[in-house]
Design an enzyme around this catalytic site. Structure first.
Site, mmCIF file in Angstrom:
data_model
loop_
_atom_site.group_PDB
_atom_site.id
_atom_site.type_symbol
_atom_site.label_atom_id
_atom_site.label_comp_id
_atom_site.label_asym_id
_atom_site.label_seq_id
_atom_site.Cartn_x
_atom_site.Cartn_y
_atom_site.Cartn_z
ATOM 1 N N ARG A 1 3.936 13.440 67.223
ATOM 2 C CA ARG A 1 4.195 12.103 67.740
ATOM 3 C C ARG A 1 5.689 11.960 68.026
ATOM 4 O O ARG A 1 6.524 12.531 67.294
ATOM 5 C CB ARG A 1 3.775 11.110 66.654
ATOM 6 C CG ARG A 1 3.950 9.653 66.971
ATOM 7 C CD ARG A 1 2.975 9.169 67.985
ATOM 8 N NE ARG A 1 2.823 7.727 68.007
ATOM 9 C CZ ARG A 1 2.199 7.081 68.977
ATOM 10 N NH1 ARG A 1 1.663 7.753 69.998
ATOM 11 N NH2 ARG A 1 2.064 5.779 68.945
ATOM 12 N N THR B 1 -3.876 8.078 78.408
ATOM 13 C CA THR B 1 -3.741 9.012 77.314
ATOM 14 C C THR B 1 -4.823 9.994 77.665
ATOM 15 O O THR B 1 -5.651 9.702 78.530
ATOM 16 C CB THR B 1 -4.042 8.316 75.969
ATOM 17 O OG1 THR B 1 -2.970 7.437 75.664
ATOM 18 C CG2 THR B 1 -4.207 9.282 74.815
ATOM 19 N N THR C 1 -0.364 11.929 74.889
ATOM 20 C CA THR C 1 -0.060 10.725 75.686
ATOM 21 C C THR C 1 1.420 10.545 75.977
ATOM 22 O O THR C 1 2.286 11.082 75.283
ATOM 23 C CB THR C 1 -0.550 9.462 74.928
ATOM 24 O OG1 THR C 1 -0.493 8.340 75.799
ATOM 25 C CG2 THR C 1 0.276 9.163 73.689
ATOM 26 N N ASN D 1 1.954 7.238 76.386
ATOM 27 C CA ASN D 1 1.595 5.834 76.159
ATOM 28 C C ASN D 1 0.982 5.269 77.424
ATOM 29 O O ASN D 1 -0.126 5.648 77.765
ATOM 30 C CB ASN D 1 2.758 4.990 75.641
ATOM 31 C CG ASN D 1 2.244 3.629 75.146
ATOM 32 O OD1 ASN D 1 1.067 3.525 74.796
ATOM 33 N ND2 ASN D 1 3.069 2.615 75.125
ATOM 34 N N ASP E 1 4.735 1.140 71.000
ATOM 35 C CA ASP E 1 3.722 1.166 69.936
ATOM 36 C C ASP E 1 4.275 0.705 68.583
ATOM 37 O O ASP E 1 3.526 0.486 67.645
ATOM 38 C CB ASP E 1 3.113 2.575 69.793
ATOM 39 C CG ASP E 1 1.977 2.783 70.772
ATOM 40 O OD1 ASP E 1 1.552 1.808 71.402
ATOM 41 O OD2 ASP E 1 1.504 3.933 70.909
ATOM 42 N N GLY F 1 -5.777 3.255 74.198
ATOM 43 C CA GLY F 1 -4.975 2.378 73.343
ATOM 44 C C GLY F 1 -5.778 1.941 72.129
ATOM 45 O O GLY F 1 -6.389 2.759 71.435
HETATM 46 O O1 DON Z 1 -0.786 6.140 70.484
HETATM 47 C C1 DON Z 1 -1.402 5.180 70.897
HETATM 48 O O2 DON Z 1 -2.230 4.580 70.255
HETATM 49 C C2 DON Z 1 -1.155 4.713 72.327
HETATM 50 N N1 DON Z 1 0.172 5.073 72.724
HETATM 51 C C3 DON Z 1 -2.192 5.299 73.200
HETATM 52 C C4 DON Z 1 -2.066 4.844 74.615
HETATM 53 C C5 DON Z 1 -3.296 4.978 75.361
HETATM 54 O O3 DON Z 1 -4.306 5.361 74.862
HETATM 55 C C6 DON Z 1 -3.239 4.566 76.760
HETATM 56 N N2 DON Z 1 -4.445 4.893 77.403
HETATM 57 N N3 DON Z 1 -5.431 4.986 77.691
#
Ligand code: DON
Length: 573
Positions: free
Chosen positions: A98, A373, A391, A393, A415, A466
């Protein structure tokens, strides 16, 4: 033949009949292994690695690099991700790569003098980026558990970047729709347009600067990214754009090995991502709350099951806001949250006839921008399995390409909880546990997951989306375990989502029958909203693999392009 496998075969037959009319097969079988991802080209890269004798780890790493080239909205070098791995010898491992907050980050860096959030600062600026983790993670994982050299697994990505590939409508369309957001950034425009004009389907898309970066990684490993020319280019980009990632931040970045969350659900083991993701904890917590109820008997899609799941989701996401964050900085009560006792207590006020109300603050803010993502599921014939979610983001991250290096920067800083109880782009709330601190990793919802049956990998799954990631994975897991669906059905089934705040259920068009909607409304579920167009008309993209009696079933989510490819399928070409 067990009832389970008989049902799998019947469903398979029905699904194949449907697929006979479809151009792109989404569900395929192969006894030698399987790769399912959002990019058909990247899945083929992975399947070729398996066909040449590589293991699932080699394949996943190779797909990871390839996605940075063929699926730039989410595949990345400038972002981060999580990998959950089950090794053939039974070991269970998680790699956390991450992004982390730069050393110069501060708790209130996105607030103005009045303490209000400055719109766009955490999503559309050089300050939006955390220190990228992907390159460190992919290389560490390969070194620890792969069987091939970095030079071999990264080469397909280099070739794709250097020689280019033909754009399909999906990707050319994405670039066109995004053109406006690249306008402020010449380096982004250079990559994603032809001198400012949109790419068309059928055009060849090559990325020489990105090829150069990949070459440097091939030659020098992590130092090819975190030091030398690439690091210099990132730091120069930061200086020009007012960002704060320093050479020291890059030099210091390390991926982390973590103990996966290991839940149990009706005798299956559910292995998923620990903090800094909230995914594994919440998934386990929700499964624990559901376990005492006979979901199978109540029936998939019944108002009883949906009500149960919504109420489990409501409680788990409320806990997320309070308790979840980077466990290296905040004492996340993982044992408590994932215990069966806690779930029983937390769900004690569940009323089978009545919706509860998400008290507290009504956030009410919908996501503001496109999503992206991406999730990859890989399995090999030796018993290794990899669930990998990665991702930037939001779609194309900050939209800022590092000048001269050819890759996009993430906007993962969004986030974090920029301000207590103020929603991020996904409407998620957070407090102290997820406040910004230098070096801390922002809380994620990514939920790469492996389900074991009798200690062997049964299901490899995960999703983008997300905040909806965790509930998407919950539904796929429950569809397979509770409702005994085959993978094609489990992944295709219409989805819904609740996240405590805002107090509403979003659902795909066909998720609830008219009767179910009436029954849910009677229970008090007032805000049943069809999924906003922002989500692309669907929830999640669960590219998954299931182990069956007749081989590995791979399934690319039918909501989007993508493909599942096995090594023998390739050989048959
Ligand atoms: O880590 C996370 O939870 C978010 N940054 C994920 C973003 C995401 O899934 C966007 N798309 N579909």
């Amino acid at each position: 033949m067990s009832l389970f496998s008989a049902k799998v075969l019947l469903n398979l037959f029905l699904f194949c009949a449907v697929l006979a009319h479809s151009q792109t097969p989404k569900s395929v079988f192969d006894s030698q292994g399987m790769v399912a991802s959002r990019s058909a080209i990247a899945s083929e890269v992975g399947a070729k690695i398996l066909a040449s004798g590589g293991n699932a780890i080699d394949a996943a790493v190779s797909v990871g690099f390839a996605l940075a080239v063929t699926y730039p909205s989410a595949g990345n070098l400038g972002g981060g991700g999580f990998m959950v791995i089950r090794l053939a010898d039974g070991q269970l491992i998680a790699n956390d790569h991450r992004e982390k907050a730069p050393e110069k980050a501060t708790r209130d860096m996105y607030l103005d003098a009045k303490g209000e959030i400055v719109d766009g600062l955490s999503t559309k600026s050089h300050l939006a980026s955390g220190v990228p983790g992907t390159v460190a993670g992919l290389i560490d994982v390969l070194k620890a558990y792969g069987s091939m050299e970095l030079a071999e697994v990264i080469q397909p990505a280099i070739d794709l970047a250097k020689d280019g590939f033909i754009l399909d409508e999906d990707l050319a369309g994405q670039f066109k729709r995004r053109l406006e957001s690249f306008l402020n950034y010449p380096a982004s425009l250079k990559v994603f347009s032809v001198d400012g004009e949109p790419y068309e389907p059928g055009d060849r898309f090559s990325q020489p600067d990105l090829a150069g970066t990949l070459e440097r990684i091939k030659l020098a490993g992590k130092s090819g990214f975190y030091a030398g020319e690439t690091a210099d280019l990132i730091v120069a980009e930061m200086k020009n754009g007012g960002g704060i990632i320093s050479a020291r931040d890059l030099e210091d970045y390390e991926s982390k090995w973590r103990r996966p969350i290991m839940g149990e659900y009706r005798g299956y083991k559910v292995i998923s991502m620990p903090p800094p993701s909230s995914g594994g904890v919440l998934l386990t917590q929700m499964l624990n709350m559901l376990e005492p109820y006979e979901l199978r008997k109540l029936g998939a899609g019944s108002s009883e099951v949906i009500h149960l799941m919504i109420e489990a989701e409501r409680r788990a996401y409320a806990d997320r806001a309070e308790h979840l964050g980077d466990s290296d900085f905040y004492n996340v009560p993982i044992e408590m949250l994932t215990s069966k006792d806690y779930a029983r207590e937390r769900f004690a006020d569940f009323d089978p006839n009545k919706a509860s109300v998400s008290a507290d603050i009504f956030a009410g803010v919908a996501a503001r921008e496109g999503l992206e993502t991406t999730h990859v599921s890989v399995i090999d014939a030796m018993g290794n399995a990899v669930a990998y979610t990665t991702t930037l983001n939001l779609s194309y991250g900050s939209k800022i390409v590092v000048n001269g290096a050819g890759f996009l920067l993430n906007n993962e800083m969004d986030d974090f909880s920029a301000k207590e109880n103020s929603p991020n782009a996904f409407g998620l709330l957070g407090r102290k546990a997820n406040a910004i601190e230098p070096g801390k990793r922002m809380l994620s919802s990514m939920t790469p997951t492996i389900v074991l049956k009798n200690e062997k990998p049964l299901l490899v799954t995960g999703s983008p989306g997300g905040s909806t990631i965790i509930t998407t994975v919950l539904q796929i897991v429950s569809n397979v375990i509770d409702h005994e669906m085959n993978l094609a059905e489990a992944v295709s089934a219409a989805r819904f989502h609740h996240q405590w705040q805002p107090d509403r259920v979003i659902h795909e068009k066909t998720a609830f029958s008219d009767t179910t909607k009436v029954e849910l409304a009677k229970m008090g579920h007032k805000n049943l909203n069809e999924v906003p167009a922002f989500y692309g008309g669907g929830i999640g993209d669960g590219n998954s693999v299931l182990s069956t009696d007749i081989g590995f079933q791979g399934m690319a989510d039918p909501r989007n392009d993508g493909a599942a490819v096995g090594p023998s399928t390739l050989n048959a070409d």
